[in-house]
Design a protein around this motif. Structure first.
Motif, PDB file in Angstrom:
ATOM      1  N   LEU A 253      -5.947  73.577  23.306  1.00 24.22           N
ATOM      2  CA  LEU A 253      -5.455  72.270  22.878  1.00 24.22           C
ATOM      3  C   LEU A 253      -4.445  72.359  21.737  1.00 24.22           C
ATOM      4  O   LEU A 253      -3.486  71.590  21.678  1.00 24.22           O
ATOM      5  N   PHE A 254      -4.648  73.319  20.836  1.00 18.76           N
ATOM      6  CA  PHE A 254      -3.847  73.337  19.608  1.00 18.76           C
ATOM      7  C   PHE A 254      -3.595  74.767  19.163  1.00 18.76           C
ATOM      8  O   PHE A 254      -4.454  75.637  19.288  1.00 18.76           O
ATOM      9  N   ARG A 255      -2.388  75.004  18.644  1.00 16.78           N
ATOM     10  CA  ARG A 255      -2.098  76.306  18.058  1.00 16.78           C
ATOM     11  C   ARG A 255      -1.055  76.121  16.960  1.00 16.78           C
ATOM     12  O   ARG A 255      -0.301  75.145  16.944  1.00 16.78           O
ATOM     13  N   ILE A 256      -1.026  77.074  16.039  1.00 17.00           N
ATOM     14  CA  ILE A 256       0.016  77.114  15.015  1.00 17.00           C
ATOM     15  C   ILE A 256       0.479  78.553  14.858  1.00 17.00           C
ATOM     16  O   ILE A 256      -0.346  79.481  14.821  1.00 17.00           O
ATOM     17  N   ARG A 257       1.797  78.731  14.830  1.00 16.88           N
ATOM     18  CA  ARG A 257       2.366  80.071  14.701  1.00 16.88           C
ATOM     19  C   ARG A 257       3.481  80.048  13.660  1.00 16.88           C
ATOM     20  O   ARG A 257       3.991  78.974  13.305  1.00 16.88           O
ATOM     21  N   THR A 258       3.839  81.219  13.198  1.00 15.18           N
ATOM     22  CA  THR A 258       4.888  81.332  12.184  1.00 15.18           C
ATOM     23  C   THR A 258       6.038  82.178  12.713  1.00 15.18           C
ATOM     24  O   THR A 258       5.859  83.043  13.566  1.00 15.18           O
ATOM     25  N   GLU A 259       7.207  81.891  12.187  1.00 14.61           N
ATOM     26  CA  GLU A 259       8.394  82.677  12.520  1.00 14.61           C
ATOM     27  C   GLU A 259       9.189  82.893  11.237  1.00 14.61           C
ATOM     28  O   GLU A 259       9.580  81.935  10.567  1.00 14.61           O
ATOM     29  N   ARG A 260       9.423  84.126  10.915  1.00 14.78           N
ATOM     30  CA  ARG A 260      10.123  84.477   9.685  1.00 14.78           C
ATOM     31  C   ARG A 260      11.630  84.558   9.923  1.00 14.78           C
ATOM     32  O   ARG A 260      12.102  85.222  10.841  1.00 14.78           O
ATOM     33  N   ASN A 261      12.395  83.849   9.114  1.00 16.54           N
ATOM     34  CA  ASN A 261      13.859  83.952   9.130  1.00 16.54           C
ATOM     35  C   ASN A 261      14.270  84.607   7.818  1.00 16.54           C
ATOM     36  O   ASN A 261      14.479  83.939   6.801  1.00 16.54           O
ATOM     37  N   ALA A 268       9.106  79.500   9.152  1.00 17.07           N
ATOM     38  CA  ALA A 268       8.854  78.293   9.932  1.00 17.07           C
ATOM     39  C   ALA A 268       7.403  78.300  10.405  1.00 17.07           C
ATOM     40  O   ALA A 268       6.935  79.297  10.957  1.00 17.07           O
ATOM     41  N   TYR A 269       6.691  77.224  10.145  1.00 16.07           N
ATOM     42  CA  TYR A 269       5.341  77.023  10.663  1.00 16.07           C
ATOM     43  C   TYR A 269       5.451  75.990  11.777  1.00 16.07           C
ATOM     44  O   TYR A 269       5.893  74.855  11.548  1.00 16.07           O
ATOM     45  N   VAL A 270       5.054  76.346  12.985  1.00 15.32           N
ATOM     46  CA  VAL A 270       5.187  75.457  14.135  1.00 15.32           C
ATOM     47  C   VAL A 270       3.799  75.178  14.714  1.00 15.32           C
ATOM     48  O   VAL A 270       3.118  76.087  15.202  1.00 15.32           O
ATOM     49  N   ALA A 271       3.386  73.912  14.626  1.00 10.05           N
ATOM     50  CA  ALA A 271       2.101  73.487  15.181  1.00 10.05           C
ATOM     51  C   ALA A 271       2.364  72.736  16.486  1.00 10.05           C
ATOM     52  O   ALA A 271       3.249  71.876  16.550  1.00 10.05           O
ATOM     53  N   VAL A 272       1.610  73.067  17.507  1.00  4.21           N
ATOM     54  CA  VAL A 272       1.819  72.478  18.831  1.00  4.21           C
ATOM     55  C   VAL A 272       0.483  72.046  19.427  1.00  4.21           C
ATOM     56  O   VAL A 272      -0.501  72.787  19.390  1.00  4.21           O
TER      57      VAL A 272
END
Length: 293
Positions: A253-261, A268-272
């Motif tokens: 149902l839910f996840r959150i991942r990070t992406e480093r620039n 970036a923290y992206v919750a979906v």
């Protein structure tokens, strides 16, 4: 640019992700109150069945050793199509270094709360589509409307437990449930002290809330519209769990991942959220529109 940065250690990022998941699970109201199915891998939809109710008229008296006429057992398919619900927060290194707050730790709960609120908003919006109604625009909520909702759900054969999902004003407002559980004190020639309606009135004044009334478990959501049509009415509803369906993505149902620039020096923290909502059976819900102005 929103808050958050990843010059923190990997353990800090892990805590942020964990906090987001905890916040999502804690804040969400509607998830445990509806019928939930998870999509199979390779599919982005979930199907629910709305079975036609059989009644006593379908049962006939039979003569011994004589065949009877078969009845048709029918159902309608209700399909929830799963889509993405996304929120992103970009946290710069400079913001993190210059902030006196624990920005990276606060970002997780903030994102989790937002996605949980969106899930509640989507599901509570379906409550306004139930064709059975109680109360109405410009009318104050009364206990008779609660019992009327129970009557309609019972008549439909809706399985228990039953949930009453209301807005904050429909519970704590001057025209809400709490106000129905006591009579205010009166001064003057007809003076009388304040009186409470039995144990439920006492519960309301001791805890500021009542967990159940008239056979319903009570829940509240701040995602319910409290100004429907700009008329000062709130869009609550009563339902059985089989009234609404929630399709969940194959990976959860839910996840959150990070992406480093690293070039831009932010994380970036992206919750979906992955879900789709659908009304399964119309008679398993009752729309309760009431005046809260």
């Amino acid at each position: 640019m929103a808050l958050t940065n990843t010059s923190t250690a990997a353990g800090g990022i892990g805590k942020t992700i964990g906090d987001a998941v905890i916040a999502f699970n804690h804040v969400n109201v509607m998830y445990p109150l509806v019928t939930v199915k998870q999509a199979a891998r390779g599919s982005n939809s979930v199907q629910f069945s709305d079975w036609t109710k059989l009644t006593s008229s379908n049962v006939t008296a039979a003569t011994q050793a004589t065949a009877t006429t078969a009845v048709a057992i029918t159902s309608a398919a209700r399909t929830a199509t799963i889509s993405e619900h996304v929120i992103e927060a970009d946290v710069s290194d400079l913001v993190l270094m210059g902030s006196g707050d624990n920005v990276d730790s606060n970002a997780g709960p903030a994102l989790g709360n937002a996605v949980a609120a969106k899930l509640d908003a989507d599901l509570t919006a379906l409550g306004t589509a139930f064709s059975q109604t109680e109360c109405g625009a410009g009318t104050s909520l009364a206990l008779s409307h609660i019992f009327g909702s129970m009557r309609q759900l019972r008549a439909a054969g809706a399985p228990m437990p039953y949930s009453l999902i209301l807005s904050p004003k429909q519970i704590w407002g001057s025209k809400g449930i709490i106000s129905l559980l006591h009579d205010d004190a009166v001064t003057g020639s007809n003076s009388k002290p304040m009186s409470l309606m039995g144990s439920k009135g006492e519960e309301a004044f001791q805890s500021g809330y009542v967990g159940s009334i008239a056979g319903f478990n009570i829940y509240w959501s701040d995602q319910i519209n409290e100004d429907v049509g700009s008329g000062g009415d709130a869009a609550g509803f009563a339902m059985s769990k089989g009234g609404l369906g929630l399709g969940v993505g194959a990976e959860g149902l839910f996840r959150i991942r990070t992406e480093r620039n690293e070039a831009a020096r932010y994380t970036a923290y992206v919750a979906v959220g992955f879900w789709g909502e659908i009304e399964i059976k119309d008679t398993y819900g009752v729309y309760i529109l009431s005046d809260v102005s």
